[in-house]
Design a protein around this motif. Sequence first.
Motif, PDB file in Angstrom:
ATOM      1  N   LEU A  15       0.859  -1.178   0.000  1.00 13.60           N
ATOM      2  CA  LEU A  15       0.000   0.000   0.000  1.00 13.60           C
ATOM      3  C   LEU A  15       0.898   1.231   0.000  1.00 13.60           C
ATOM      4  O   LEU A  15       1.498   1.582   1.005  1.00 13.60           O
ATOM      5  N   HIS A  18      -2.675   5.987   0.630  1.00 10.08           N
ATOM      6  CA  HIS A  18      -4.011   5.683   1.132  1.00 10.08           C
ATOM      7  C   HIS A  18      -4.764   6.997   1.285  1.00 10.08           C
ATOM      8  O   HIS A  18      -4.331   7.876   2.022  1.00 10.08           O
ATOM      9  N   VAL A  29      -6.737   4.166  -3.202  1.00 10.79           N
ATOM     10  CA  VAL A  29      -5.477   3.615  -2.709  1.00 10.79           C
ATOM     11  C   VAL A  29      -4.561   3.396  -3.902  1.00 10.79           C
ATOM     12  O   VAL A  29      -5.017   3.172  -5.021  1.00 10.79           O
ATOM     13  N   VAL A  31      -1.713   0.807  -4.852  1.00 10.98           N
ATOM     14  CA  VAL A  31      -1.116  -0.471  -4.478  1.00 10.98           C
ATOM     15  C   VAL A  31      -0.110  -0.833  -5.565  1.00 10.98           C
ATOM     16  O   VAL A  31      -0.464  -0.870  -6.754  1.00 10.98           O
ATOM     17  N   ILE A  51     -12.375   0.960   1.373  1.00 14.12           N
ATOM     18  CA  ILE A  51     -11.252   1.748   1.860  1.00 14.12           C
ATOM     19  C   ILE A  51     -11.684   2.362   3.187  1.00 14.12           C
ATOM     20  O   ILE A  51     -12.696   3.067   3.244  1.00 14.12           O
ATOM     21  N   GLY A  55      -6.745   1.473   6.256  1.00 14.62           N
ATOM     22  CA  GLY A  55      -6.121   0.947   5.042  1.00 14.62           C
ATOM     23  C   GLY A  55      -7.169   0.481   4.057  1.00 14.62           C
ATOM     24  O   GLY A  55      -8.264   1.030   3.984  1.00 14.62           O
ATOM     25  N   ALA A  56      -6.850  -0.567   3.307  1.00 19.50           N
ATOM     26  CA  ALA A  56      -7.762  -1.104   2.297  1.00 19.50           C
ATOM     27  C   ALA A  56      -8.192  -2.510   2.697  1.00 19.50           C
ATOM     28  O   ALA A  56      -7.357  -3.366   2.968  1.00 19.50           O
ATOM     29  N   LEU A  67      -5.206  -4.581   4.141  1.00 19.34           N
ATOM     30  CA  LEU A  67      -3.881  -4.202   3.677  1.00 19.34           C
ATOM     31  C   LEU A  67      -3.619  -2.833   4.275  1.00 19.34           C
ATOM     32  O   LEU A  67      -4.253  -1.845   3.910  1.00 19.34           O
ATOM     33  N   PRO A  69      -1.001   0.362   5.693  1.00 21.37           N
ATOM     34  CA  PRO A  69       0.286   0.986   5.356  1.00 21.37           C
ATOM     35  C   PRO A  69       1.391   0.434   6.248  1.00 21.37           C
ATOM     36  O   PRO A  69       1.143   0.028   7.387  1.00 21.37           O
TER      37      PRO A  69
END
Length: 70
Positions: A15, A18, A29, A31, A51, A55-56, A67, A69
Amino acid sequence: DLVLQGRLTGPSLHLDLHIYSDDPARRAVFVNGDKYREGDQIGNGPRVHEIVPEGAVLDDGFQLFLLAPD
């Protein structure tokens, strides 16, 4: 952990950036250097489910995972 379990294959996911907003249309995001929004699929890998501030949330077709950071 999903890579070690054999559940997530392909290149590792990083990541890079974000962007969270209360307005879902403004969320994004980056990626592995590419920009994604909610609902987008990352190459042949997981889909960006949501999101969130942390994060995601990605969906690999079997489970949701975060996911975050580094």
